[in-house]
Every structure is written in structure tokens, then in C-alpha cells.
Design an enzyme around this catalytic site. Structure first.
Site, short mmCIF file in Angstrom:
data_model
loop_
_atom_site.label_atom_id
_atom_site.label_comp_id
_atom_site.label_asym_id
_atom_site.label_seq_id
_atom_site.Cartn_x
_atom_site.Cartn_y
_atom_site.Cartn_z
N THR A 180 0.82 -1.21 0.00
CA THR A 180 0.00 0.00 0.00
C THR A 180 0.86 1.26 0.00
O THR A 180 1.98 1.25 0.53
CB THR A 180 -0.91 0.01 1.26
N TYR A 199 -1.46 0.19 10.30
CA TYR A 199 -1.76 -0.52 9.06
C TYR A 199 -0.57 -0.44 8.09
O TYR A 199 -0.03 -1.45 7.64
CB TYR A 199 -3.03 0.07 8.41
#
Ligand code: UDP
Length: 327
Positions: free
Chosen positions: A119, A143
Site C-alpha cells: 500500500t 496498518y
């Protein structure tokens, strides 16, 4: 000759299910490993579903032994920034501990290639834009931190165990399958495109998180990339690994950004309805602008986004939403 198998963890989820369709179209057999905690049985349409918790190491090892995949595509992870700030341990256990278990099982089973869902959250707050792969990786939430930790683990499993790996750093995944077979189903839904569509369809008014950003219309800019284009990039990346092309980390974005306001207007154009919206404070941790430099994916993989223009993203998402409403 029977099709070669690819084990797809998280293949019942949003990006994973689209990757299964792309694998099927490329002649592979996708075998999905998913515990269905956040995935959907009906999204598994192109191969068998193994209902297994990735944390169950014996079951993962047995699945690799039984199906003998030529590679793994690893999507199974938690991916809510806000949730990761409330419960980092959940993210470390699922995204880190379970991924390490998967890598160990791959080493034991002799499965030598993995394409990993990463990501742009691994970059943290951008120090320059567009963001290329050499941009510093300093995540600002658990995250992004857990995904970066796994990129580093891949590096070392590659160096020490000979695992071939790819880390594909998504910018903003959006849109739905153009054939409307699968699409985005998050619970709770937190993403802009489905929430704008829900608002246009009579749901809750959209909150615009931040209207005072240093951008032309004051709302935040993101690089939206169609989920089908993401899926195709995974197949290209797998082809590169299997062709001996070597490990790679690449951005998947389009290189163009759209503001929240522009997304709202695109939904209004497609739906011919208004998107009721209210101004709200900035969301913690949201930078003003995240746009990819996607040159490397183009040069290395020959990847060319084909449906990532905003109108197509919104059109496919709108049709998916309409179909779900009619179900
Ligand atoms: N956003 C918004 N209202 C919402 C959801 C998102 O204004 O209800 C904004 C968010 O602040 C960001 C952009 O839309 O600038 C994309 O957010 P999303 O949650 O879809 O993806 P993220 O960028 O967090 O991965």
C-alpha cells in the site's frame, strides 16, 4: 494440460476476488484461502474456496501440500487505518504474524513465488509528489507499518530462502468488475466512492473530510485506480516472477489525482442525482495529496491502466451498487 494453481489468500475480498477473475482469464486456477470473516462466499467464483483461517498453520501447510500451487497471491489482511489506530495488536497479529506463518509454510512446501498486497500507506506523509518507489517509507499508522514490515520480511525471505516476491503498493483501489460479477463490499464501508454513491441513492449524506486543504478546491486529492487494473497488474507481476524477472516493489496508481469534490461531481454526472454532502473536519492522518509516480510499473511490468479514468471507476461502481440493490 490442467491449469496451474495459484493460492489466493483473501480471495473472497475486494481486490482478491478481482485477482481471481484475472488469474482465471490468464489460464490459471485460483484456489482461494479465506476465513470469510471479511470476505464473501459469493465473490469466490473462479475456483474452489478453502475456508481456512490464515493463523491455522497446520491447515495452511495442508492446503499448500494438497494443491501444490506454483505461486501465492497474498491479499488476506486487515486494511482499515482507523481500526489499526484503535487496535494495533489486531493488525500485527493478522498482517504480520499470519503472513510470517504463510511465508514459513511456503518455504517448507517449496512454493517459491509470492505477490503481496502492499500500500501507499507504507510511505506515510509524502515529502514529495508524485510518489515514486524511492520515496522514504515512514508509515504514520499501524496498518502501513504492518505492510512495510512484511515488505522487509519478503526481502529477507528472498535473500535467505530464495523466495521470489513482488510488493504491489496500491494507491486508492476503486470501481467494480465491468461485467458486474463482483465489486466492493466493505462492512463498515469507509471508502469515498461507495459512500458517495450511497448518498446519491438516498443513504446518509456524505461527509467531506476537510475542505481547507491547500488544493485547488480545498478537498483532498487521491490517485484512484480501478480494481480490475490492479488485478491485471498482479497477473503481470506473477508472470515476471515466474519468468525469472526478480523481486520487485512497484506503485500501482495512475499518476493523476482527483479531489473529493471531483469524485462527488463524477457520481452526480453518472447518477443524474445530487450527492448530499456536509463539510466535516479533516480525518486524522489524511495528507492533502497522494499521487503515484507509476512509471516503474509501466516499464517493468508493461502495466497500462485501462479502466482507471474517474468516469469508468464511477460507472462500474454505480452499476455494481444498482445490482446489489436489486438483489
Ligand atoms: N473521504 C471523505 N468522506 C468519506 C470517506 C472518504 O471525504 O466519507 C475522503 C478521505 O478523507 C480521502 C478520500 O476521500 O481524502 C479517499 O478516502 P478513502 O477512505 O476512500 O481512501 P483512503 O485514502 O483512506 O485509502
Amino acid at each position: 494440460m490442467s491449469a496451474e494453481t495459484v493460492l489466493v489468500t483473501g480471495g473472497a475480498g475486494y481486490v482478491g476476488s478481482h485477482a481471481c477473475k484475472a488469474l482465471h482469464r490468464a489460464g490459471y486456477r485460483p484456489v482461494v484461502l479465506d476465513d470469510l470473516r471479511r470476505g464473501f462466499r459469493r465473490a469466490v467464483r473462479w475456483g474452489p474456496l478453502l475456508e481456512i483461517d490464515l493463523g491455522d498453520r497446520a491447515a495452511v501447510a495442508a492446503a499448500l501440500a494438497e494443491w501444490r500451487p506454483v505461486a501465492v497471491m497474498h491479499f488476506a489482511a486487515y486494511a482499515y487505518v482507523g481500526e489499526s489506530m484503535r487496535d494495533p495488536g489486531l493488525y500485527y497479529r493478522n498482517n504480520v504474524v499470519n503472513t510470517l506463518g504463510l511465508l514459513d509454510a511456503m518455504v517448507e512446501a517449496g512454493v517459491r513465488s509470492i505477490v503481496f498486497s502492499s500500500t501507499c500507506a507504507t510511505y506515510g506523509d509524502p515529502v514529495r509528489t508524485p510518489i515514486d518507489e524511492e520515496h522514504p517509507q515512514r508509515p504514520v499508522n499501524p496498518y502501513g507499518e504492518t505492510k512495510l514490515a512484511m515488505e522487509r520480511a519478503l526481502h529477507w525471505y528472498g535473500a535467505c530462502h530464495g523466495i521470489g516476491w513482488a510488493a504491489l503498493r496500491y494507491f486508492n483501489a476503486a470501481g467494480a468488475d465491468p461485467d458486474v460479477e463482483i465489486g466492493e463490499n466493505h462492512d463498515p464501508e469507509t471508502h469515498l466512492v461507495p459512500l458517495a454513491i450511497a448518498a446519491a441513492s438516498g443513504g446518509a449524506a456524505l461527509q467531506i473530510f476537510g475542505t481547507d486543504y491547500p488544493t485547488p478546491d480545498g478537498t483532498a486529492i487521491r490517485d484512484y485506480v480501478h480494481v480490475r487494473d490492479l488485478a491485471e497488474a498482479h497477473v503481470l507481476s506473477l508472470g515476471r516472477l515466474r519468468g525469472g524477472g526478480g523481486a520487485h516493489a512497484v506503485n500501482l496508481g495512475t499518476g493523476s489525482g482527483h479531489s473529493v469534490q471531483a469524485v462527488i461531481e463524477a457520481v452526480e454526472r453518472r447518477s443524474n442525482r445530487q450527492v448530499p454532502a456536509i463539510r466535516a473536519p479533516r480525518r486524522a492522518g489524511d495528507p492533502p495529496m497522494l499521487v503515484a509516480d507509476a512509471t516503474k510499473a509501466r516499464n517493468l511490468l508493461g502495466w497500462q491502466p485501462a479502466c482507471s479514468d474517474l468516469a469508468t471507476i464511477v460507472d462500474t461502481a454505480w452499476r455494481w451498487h444498482a445490482r446489489r440493490r436489486d438483489d
